[in-house]
Design an enzyme around this catalytic site. Sequence first.
Site, mmCIF file in Angstrom:
data_model
loop_
_atom_site.group_PDB
_atom_site.id
_atom_site.type_symbol
_atom_site.label_atom_id
_atom_site.label_comp_id
_atom_site.label_asym_id
_atom_site.label_seq_id
_atom_site.Cartn_x
_atom_site.Cartn_y
_atom_site.Cartn_z
ATOM 1 C CG ASP A 193 54.129 23.793 -74.120
ATOM 2 O OD1 ASP A 193 55.287 24.095 -73.435
ATOM 3 O OD2 ASP A 193 53.665 22.873 -74.122
ATOM 4 C CG ASP A 245 63.485 24.308 -72.957
ATOM 5 O OD1 ASP A 245 62.361 24.420 -73.347
ATOM 6 O OD2 ASP A 245 64.493 24.980 -73.284
ATOM 7 C CB CYS A 261 44.506 19.891 -57.326
ATOM 8 S SG CYS A 261 46.293 20.358 -57.623
ATOM 9 N N GLY A 289 51.593 1.264 -74.438
ATOM 10 C CA GLY A 289 50.843 2.086 -73.336
ATOM 11 C C GLY A 289 51.017 1.239 -72.100
HETATM 12 CO CO CO Z 1 55.942 22.889 -71.947
HETATM 13 CO CO CO Z 2 61.532 24.713 -75.515
#
Ligand code: CO
Ligand code: CO
Length: 347
Positions: free
Chosen positions: A226, A49, A16, A138
């Site tokens: 996040d 993390d 996917c 890159g």
């Molecule tokens: Co993250």
């Molecule tokens: Co963190």
Amino acid sequence: MPNPIKLTSLTTKGGCGCKIGPADLDQVLRTLPPAVKDPNLIVGLETGDDAGVYKLNDTTALVQTVDFFTPIVDDPYDFGQIAAANAISDVYAMGGTPLTALNIVAFPIANLDKSILADILRGASDKLREANVTLVGGHSIDDQEPKFGLSVTGTVHPDKIQTNAGAKPGDQLILTKPIGVGIYTTSLKRGLLDEGEIANVTKVMATLNKVASETMQRYTVHACTDVTGFGLLGHATEMARESGQEIVLSFNDIPVLPRVRALAEAGAIPGGTKNNFDHVKGNVTFSEELDQIDQYILADAVTSGGLLMSVPKAEADALLQDLQDNNIAASRIGEVISGNAGHIQVN
Ligand code: CO
Ligand code: CO
Ligand code: CO
């Protein structure tokens, strides 16, 4: 000018293009020999993390992260911007300052107009400039299915690293972007979004977490991550587990993109979101008022989501106000309690 080629339609058979699910990943990583112990490795694979952190000396540690994916919007320039904002985000989530980046490119160079790739790279490059990140190189391969992302390196003071492990009882949880992004991008592929909705979700994903992170660093934030591929529930569960605490979320306070519920009811729930839900459901107690659709929305796989911060109650109002004064649509969505470590309650 809308591009005639729909980038999101170029996905080849199988897979996917989304993140490999936590259950599958766990199974693979478990078979690896234990990593070589290095005293300078401050944050490694074990804690789930956002980025790895490696200490160089008493005042500087490297923050390193990598992220790439298949197109989630049709406009190549927007795709480049989103990929860059998403890749840099893990450095911001650790309280770091991003410095350099490397592009990772897969592109069917013989079959697609080269200007499309140029637009993707220009989108990323503009976003890097906005973040004060220098592109240093890159790597590209010729591939049937376009993929793009970046590896980003930053620095952080070893004593000021934000991990997902420091949340304390009484902390308030603040989220800086709405959820529902996975349901939106699936809806986009199915033609269920209008122009305004595409523009809105594009803006949400392309917004850097730079200002949110810099604002957070002026406060005593105990933990931060996040919200991305594992969804709000997945990343909150990791925070609860790593911190040894329980998290209570208030459903009505969680910011969600407009019309997400209707889109989900129309069937636009990505497979990754259902996998996320299956992976976390054993650790979550939902209020009886929340049905399966609500529960999927909370587990929805996010691309380039906001920061989830755990902040002491005494500073929560000020941080929230500060974020909002900086034009960040931040909300207080719950709190941390001492209780069942790694458990989430949604009221
Ligand atoms: Co993250
Ligand atoms: Co963190
Ligand atoms: Co990441």
